[in-house]
Design a protein around this motif. Structure first.
Motif, PDB file in Angstrom:
ATOM      1  N   ASN A 504     150.453  10.903  -8.615  1.00  0.00           N
ATOM      2  CA  ASN A 504     149.066  10.479  -8.522  1.00  0.00           C
ATOM      3  C   ASN A 504     148.882   9.586  -7.299  1.00  0.00           C
ATOM      4  OD1 ASN A 504     147.695  11.621 -10.840  1.00  0.00           O
ATOM      5  ND2 ASN A 504     149.020  10.316 -12.094  1.00  0.00           N
ATOM      6  N   VAL A 505     147.871   9.875  -6.492  1.00  0.00           N
ATOM      7  CA  VAL A 505     147.588   9.077  -5.291  1.00  0.00           C
ATOM      8  C   VAL A 505     146.098   8.753  -5.270  1.00  0.00           C
ATOM      9  CG1 VAL A 505     149.486  10.042  -3.938  1.00  0.00           C
ATOM     10  CG2 VAL A 505     147.235  11.152  -3.875  1.00  0.00           C
ATOM     11  N   ARG A 506     145.765   7.702  -4.535  1.00  0.00           N
ATOM     12  CA  ARG A 506     144.350   7.344  -4.342  1.00  0.00           C
ATOM     13  C   ARG A 506     144.188   6.732  -2.970  1.00  0.00           C
ATOM     14  NH1 ARG A 506     140.036   7.271  -7.639  1.00  0.00           N
ATOM     15  NH2 ARG A 506     138.246   5.995  -7.022  1.00  0.00           N
ATOM     16  N   PHE A 507     143.256   7.285  -2.193  1.00  0.00           N
ATOM     17  CA  PHE A 507     143.009   6.824  -0.832  1.00  0.00           C
ATOM     18  C   PHE A 507     141.497   6.656  -0.621  1.00  0.00           C
ATOM     19  CE2 PHE A 507     146.747   9.742  -0.376  1.00  0.00           C
ATOM     20  CZ  PHE A 507     147.703   8.779  -0.098  1.00  0.00           C
ATOM     21  N   ARG A 508     141.118   5.591   0.072  1.00  0.00           N
ATOM     22  CA  ARG A 508     139.717   5.374   0.442  1.00  0.00           C
ATOM     23  C   ARG A 508     139.384   6.040   1.773  1.00  0.00           C
ATOM     24  NH1 ARG A 508     138.111   0.965   1.869  1.00  0.00           N
ATOM     25  NH2 ARG A 508     136.114   0.682   0.809  1.00  0.00           N
ATOM     26  N   SER A 509     140.404   6.410   2.521  1.00  0.00           N
ATOM     27  CA  SER A 509     140.243   7.108   3.798  1.00  0.00           C
ATOM     28  C   SER A 509     141.462   7.998   3.956  1.00  0.00           C
ATOM     29  CB  SER A 509     140.151   6.094   4.947  1.00  0.00           C
ATOM     30  OG  SER A 509     140.200   6.746   6.203  1.00  0.00           O
ATOM     31  N   CYS A 510     141.258   9.308   3.897  1.00  0.00           N
ATOM     32  CA  CYS A 510     142.405  10.210   3.947  1.00  0.00           C
ATOM     33  C   CYS A 510     141.986  11.559   4.521  1.00  0.00           C
ATOM     34  CB  CYS A 510     143.027  10.386   2.559  1.00  0.00           C
ATOM     35  SG  CYS A 510     141.902  11.077   1.322  1.00  0.00           S
ATOM     36  N   TYR A 511     142.981  12.408   4.777  1.00  0.00           N
ATOM     37  CA  TYR A 511     142.694  13.713   5.363  1.00  0.00           C
ATOM     38  C   TYR A 511     143.711  14.722   4.879  1.00  0.00           C
ATOM     39  CZ  TYR A 511     146.625  12.994   8.565  1.00  0.00           C
ATOM     40  OH  TYR A 511     147.878  12.789   9.098  1.00  0.00           O
ATOM     41  N   GLN A 512     143.348  15.988   5.021  1.00  0.00           N
ATOM     42  CA  GLN A 512     144.231  17.104   4.708  1.00  0.00           C
ATOM     43  C   GLN A 512     143.896  18.247   5.652  1.00  0.00           C
ATOM     44  OE1 GLN A 512     143.861  18.823   0.725  1.00  0.00           O
ATOM     45  NE2 GLN A 512     146.085  19.076   0.635  1.00  0.00           N
ATOM     46  N   LEU A 513     144.898  18.911   6.178  1.00  0.00           N
ATOM     47  CA  LEU A 513     144.696  20.068   7.040  1.00  0.00           C
ATOM     48  C   LEU A 513     144.807  21.337   6.212  1.00  0.00           C
ATOM     49  CD1 LEU A 513     146.811  19.021  10.147  1.00  0.00           C
ATOM     50  CD2 LEU A 513     144.364  18.689   9.751  1.00  0.00           C
ATOM     51  N   GLY A 514     144.006  22.339   6.596  1.00  0.00           N
ATOM     52  CA  GLY A 514     144.058  23.582   5.853  1.00  0.00           C
ATOM     53  C   GLY A 514     143.405  24.718   6.614  1.00  0.00           C
ATOM     54  N   LYS A 515     143.529  25.902   6.041  1.00  0.00           N
ATOM     55  CA  LYS A 515     142.872  27.081   6.579  1.00  0.00           C
ATOM     56  C   LYS A 515     141.561  27.291   5.844  1.00  0.00           C
ATOM     57  CE  LYS A 515     147.287  29.273   7.771  1.00  0.00           C
ATOM     58  NZ  LYS A 515     148.176  30.436   7.569  1.00  0.00           N
ATOM     59  N   PHE A 516     140.570  27.816   6.557  1.00  0.00           N
ATOM     60  CA  PHE A 516     139.251  28.000   5.955  1.00  0.00           C
ATOM     61  C   PHE A 516     138.705  29.355   6.383  1.00  0.00           C
ATOM     62  CE2 PHE A 516     134.581  27.222   5.818  1.00  0.00           C
ATOM     63  CZ  PHE A 516     134.477  26.982   4.454  1.00  0.00           C
ATOM     64  N   ASP A 517     138.342  30.174   5.388  1.00  0.00           N
ATOM     65  CA  ASP A 517     137.860  31.529   5.671  1.00  0.00           C
ATOM     66  C   ASP A 517     136.337  31.629   5.597  1.00  0.00           C
ATOM     67  OD1 ASP A 517     137.341  31.323   2.975  1.00  0.00           O
ATOM     68  OD2 ASP A 517     138.684  32.963   2.356  1.00  0.00           O
ATOM     69  N   GLY A 518     135.663  30.493   5.571  1.00  0.00           N
ATOM     70  CA  GLY A 518     134.213  30.487   5.438  1.00  0.00           C
ATOM     71  C   GLY A 518     133.754  30.259   4.016  1.00  0.00           C
ATOM     72  N   LYS A 519     134.702  30.402   3.057  1.00  0.00           N
ATOM     73  CA  LYS A 519     134.368  30.190   1.654  1.00  0.00           C
ATOM     74  C   LYS A 519     135.300  29.191   0.974  1.00  0.00           C
ATOM     75  CE  LYS A 519     132.319  34.744   0.638  1.00  0.00           C
ATOM     76  NZ  LYS A 519     132.384  35.925  -0.260  1.00  0.00           N
ATOM     77  N   THR A 520     136.588  29.295   1.288  1.00  0.00           N
ATOM     78  CA  THR A 520     137.595  28.530   0.548  1.00  0.00           C
ATOM     79  C   THR A 520     138.492  27.771   1.502  1.00  0.00           C
ATOM     80  OG1 THR A 520     137.590  30.201  -1.206  1.00  0.00           O
ATOM     81  CG2 THR A 520     139.460  28.673  -1.157  1.00  0.00           C
ATOM     82  N   PHE A 521     138.741  26.516   1.194  1.00  0.00           N
ATOM     83  CA  PHE A 521     139.672  25.681   1.950  1.00  0.00           C
ATOM     84  C   PHE A 521     141.045  25.783   1.285  1.00  0.00           C
ATOM     85  CE2 PHE A 521     141.698  21.475   2.611  1.00  0.00           C
ATOM     86  CZ  PHE A 521     141.740  21.462   3.997  1.00  0.00           C
ATOM     87  N   THR A 522     142.023  26.227   2.059  1.00  0.00           N
ATOM     88  CA  THR A 522     143.382  26.391   1.547  1.00  0.00           C
ATOM     89  C   THR A 522     144.296  25.396   2.255  1.00  0.00           C
ATOM     90  OG1 THR A 522     142.986  28.760   1.196  1.00  0.00           O
ATOM     91  CG2 THR A 522     145.284  27.997   1.186  1.00  0.00           C
ATOM     92  N   PRO A 523     144.768  24.359   1.573  1.00  0.00           N
ATOM     93  CA  PRO A 523     145.574  23.322   2.238  1.00  0.00           C
ATOM     94  C   PRO A 523     146.902  23.856   2.766  1.00  0.00           C
ATOM     95  CG  PRO A 523     144.746  22.554   0.108  1.00  0.00           C
ATOM     96  CD  PRO A 523     144.501  24.030   0.169  1.00  0.00           C
ATOM     97  N   VAL A 524     147.329  23.258   3.882  1.00  0.00           N
ATOM     98  CA  VAL A 524     148.664  23.557   4.407  1.00  0.00           C
ATOM     99  C   VAL A 524     149.484  22.273   4.565  1.00  0.00           C
ATOM    100  CG1 VAL A 524     147.896  25.658   5.581  1.00  0.00           C
ATOM    101  CG2 VAL A 524     147.889  23.469   6.822  1.00  0.00           C
ATOM    102  N   THR A 525     148.871  21.121   4.296  1.00  0.00           N
ATOM    103  CA  THR A 525     149.591  19.848   4.363  1.00  0.00           C
ATOM    104  C   THR A 525     149.255  19.018   3.134  1.00  0.00           C
ATOM    105  OG1 THR A 525     147.862  18.549   5.465  1.00  0.00           O
ATOM    106  CG2 THR A 525     149.335  19.833   6.890  1.00  0.00           C
ATOM    107  N   GLU A 526     150.030  17.988   2.911  1.00  0.00           N
ATOM    108  CA  GLU A 526     149.724  17.026   1.864  1.00  0.00           C
ATOM    109  C   GLU A 526     148.501  16.207   2.264  1.00  0.00           C
ATOM    110  OE1 GLU A 526     152.816  13.633   3.572  1.00  0.00           O
ATOM    111  OE2 GLU A 526     153.090  14.444   1.564  1.00  0.00           O
ATOM    112  N   ILE A 527     147.958  15.467   1.312  1.00  0.00           N
ATOM    113  CA  ILE A 527     146.854  14.535   1.582  1.00  0.00           C
ATOM    114  C   ILE A 527     147.476  13.242   2.086  1.00  0.00           C
ATOM    115  CG2 ILE A 527     144.895  13.304   0.593  1.00  0.00           C
ATOM    116  CD1 ILE A 527     144.897  15.547  -1.607  1.00  0.00           C
ATOM    117  N   ARG A 528     147.017  12.792   3.246  1.00  0.00           N
ATOM    118  CA  ARG A 528     147.644  11.632   3.870  1.00  0.00           C
ATOM    119  C   ARG A 528     146.603  10.566   4.178  1.00  0.00           C
ATOM    120  NH1 ARG A 528     151.336  13.508   8.760  1.00  0.00           N
ATOM    121  NH2 ARG A 528     152.274  11.460   8.322  1.00  0.00           N
ATOM    122  N   PRO A 529     147.001   9.294   4.121  1.00  0.00           N
ATOM    123  CA  PRO A 529     146.051   8.230   4.475  1.00  0.00           C
ATOM    124  C   PRO A 529     145.627   8.360   5.929  1.00  0.00           C
ATOM    125  CG  PRO A 529     148.286   7.352   4.271  1.00  0.00           C
ATOM    126  CD  PRO A 529     148.327   8.757   3.769  1.00  0.00           C
TER     127      PRO A 529
END
Length: 624
Positions: A504-529
């Protein structure tokens, strides 16, 4: 010995010690007599069931007649006492009902002084405030006190504590004996100037009966509203605020307000000159290179973009108060800059109206014609998306004049309510799918980001949802420096399971990288501060930056500027870059290059220092 005589004479002027009549710290009310069920069998040690938090009392015990709720009744009567001081002070709160929720002073069987709380409508506050009676005319007489609750219904209770006889009333305010409830008053008027000039009481207690909603109605629609308190007759205003009514100049409007003074609206005037304090930016605590509004409260950064040589910064804004915080009478303030450092105030972009307050949102640049949305506009052109609050829904606005004024779309809301308090729409153009994409915070059944898409900015299709993310999303394309892939960066706040993990994590400012096909965001990295500053929140990038950069500014949350005509500020502009660090795509912040112009000549230039070495050099610099 004349000096000794003088000393003794001076000493005789010292005030006599206070006499505590009651502090209600005992296990019962004795020697007071209690009747009815409103007060219970003993002083309260906290709020009763269904009662709001009680503040302002002294010690642990106090009187509250909320035992059994606002339908109960009762009475507390003190033993006889002799009036031996000039004043009686006390802490009092609760209902404002004259003769019904009251503290009475009785002399010779007659009530000679009375006091009530200030509340008579839903909301309000259980806070006790210090008040006093001048009882010097009754010196030496025998008296009793009666705490009475004979009221049923809303605010049908009273709170009392710390009743004291004293010769020094200190900061106590004169006791009030009931409040005349305000009634709705209206005034029809032709708008003869750009502004409605409002004399205001600064940051009044919102439970006061004079603090009311002022509405401007045109053609049967509420076009503006804000909560204010007008000074009483003969009272000097703390400040003047010029409410912008340029849109309605020459037209008939109806002003609506509630007041015990039925003539309160008659004195309000229209004028073309805006009240601006020439010393507003000269305050000791005014930031010199962080953006702050001229007056009022600001929070979230909104709708940032660049167009025709100007950076546009919008922000959540309450121009009439510095204290009530986020989510109260939210407008969209608006300022522009050529260099991200020096800002010019422009007219308010969006006002609270019949659809509620104007909560946070973003700007998208329109690059192609959309019938009914950008007819006749020179493209590219900005469009604002924001959240209305009655009910929570998403709205569209466009500008006919380069951002000076904004017009709400006739089809609003373009996205109806989906959850509980849906807000903070982030809208981008997704070139590969040839759609506009909205990332929207939706709560109600847990925090989520909903993804929607549209061809025309008014008809939206829900496409996917991801859990755990909340508030103020940002979404933009990046190229992975480790793989060379084209990815999307999702930014916001998150609380939940880490990607591909049970942690379990909680961030007030964070990001995640992913692929996006126009409909769905598919993550490729963890969620990072992302940004680690404790005051950095509700941030957005400037769309359409001329250099193709991702420049972000955020709200400087919980910053304080005592004595200033404004509250809160924004961060400096920061450039966001994804860099390869230890084999990972890592989001990095650094001050935008425009900030360099604020710097003077370097006094130390060193590289690859340890913290210890750097501290030694800084210490020597300080001594020099």
């Amino acid at each position: 010995h004349p000096l000794l005589v003088l000393f003794l004479a001076t000493g005789s002027l010292h005030a006599a010690e206070n006499i505590v009549i009651a502090d209600f710290e005992g296990t019962d009310y004795k020697p007071w007599k209690v009747s009815g069920d409103a007060f219970g069998d003993a002083p309260s040690k906290g709020p009763y069931a269904g009662q709001m938090k009680i503040e302002g009392h002294e010690g642990s015990g106090f009187v509250s007649s909320f035992n059994g709720g606002d339908g109960s009744k009762g009475k507390l009567v003190s033993p006889d006492f002799k009036i031996e001081r000039k004043f009686i002070t006390f802490l009092i709160g609760g209902g404002a009902w004259k003769g019904e929720t009251t503290l009475n002073l009785v002399v010779n069987g007659k009530t000679v002084r009375a006091a009530t709380g200030k509340n008579f409508r839903s909301g309000g506050s259980e806070k006790l405030s210090r008040a006093f009676w001048d009882v010097s005319e009754f010196s030496g007489k025998t008296a009793t006190l009666a705490i009475v609750d004979s009221r049923e219904g809303e605010w049908g209770h009273i709170n009392v504590d710390q009743i004291v006889q004293t010769d020094d009333k200190g900061d106590a305010a004169p006791a009030i004996d009931g409040v005349e409830p305000p009634v709705e008053i209206t005034r029809k008027a032709k708008v003869t100037g750009d502004f409605l000039q409002l004399p205001l009481v600064r940051n009044p207690d919102r439970s006061q009966p004079g603090f009311q909603k002022l509405s401007v109605v045109h053609d049967g629609k509420v076009e503006r509203f804000m909560h204010i308190m007008l000074p009483a007759k003969g009272q000097k205003p703390d400040l003047w605020y010029s409410a912008d009514l340029r849109q309605f100049k020459g037209k008939e409007v109806t002003l609506k307000f509630s007041s015990a003074d039925k003539t309160a609206l008659d004195a309000l005037e229209f004028g073309d000159k805006e009240h601006i304090d020439p010393k507003a930016y000269e305050g000791t605590h005014r930031p010199r290179f962080h953006f702050s509004p001229r007056l009022g409260w600001m929070n979230d950064v909104n709708g940032t973009y660049y167009h025709n040589g100007l950076y546009h910064l919008f922000y959540q804004f309450n121009p009439a108060s510095t204290e009530y915080g986020p989510g109260f009478d939210m407008h969209w303030g608006h300022s522009v800059s050529k260099d991200l450092i020096h800002w010019e105030e422009w007219p308010i972009a969006l006002f609270p109206d019949g659809s509620g307050q104007c909560f946070s949102g973003t700007t998208v640049m329109q690059h192609s014609p959309i019938p009914g949305v950008n007819d006749g506009a020179k493209l590219p052109a900005p469009a604002l998306f924001f959240s209305g609050t009655e009910p929570f829904s998403q709205h569209l606005a466009t500008t006919p004049d380069g951002g000076k004024t904004w017009t709400r779309h006739s089809a609003n809301p373009v996205v109806p309510k989906m959850g509980h308090s849906d807000r903070d729409p982030k809208v981008v153009w997704h070139e590969p799918s040839q759609h506009y994409v909205m990332v929207l915070y939706v709560d109600g059944k847990g925090d989520t980001y909903e993804f929607l898409r549209s061809k025309n900015l008014t008809d939206w299709e829900r496409t996917s949802v991801i859990p755990g993310w909340f508030e103020c999303p940002e979404f933009f394309p990046v190229k992975s420096p480790t793989t060379g892939e084209d990815l999307m960066l999702l930014y916001g706040c998150y609380g939940g399971k880490q990607w591909n993990s049970d942690e379990n994590v909680r961030f007030r400012s964070c990001y995640q990288l992913g692929k996006f096909d126009g409909k769905t965001f598919t993550p490729v990295t963890e969620i990072r501060p992302a940004h680690l500053g404790p005051n950095f929140y509700a941030a957005l990038i400037f769309m359409n930056d001329p250099k193709g950069r991702q420049i972000m500014m955020g709200w400087g949350q919980n910053t304080r500027f005592p004595g200033e005509p404004f509250n809160q500020c924004a961060s400096i502009p920061l450039e966001m870059k994804v860099k390869a660090i230890d084999g990972k795509d890592t989001l990095c912040y650094e001050p935008a290059e425009e900030v360099e112009g604020l710097r003077g000549k370097a006094v130390i230039q060193e590289k690859n220092l340890t913290a210890e070495e750097a501290n030694r050099k800084l210490e020597r610099l300080n001594k020099e």
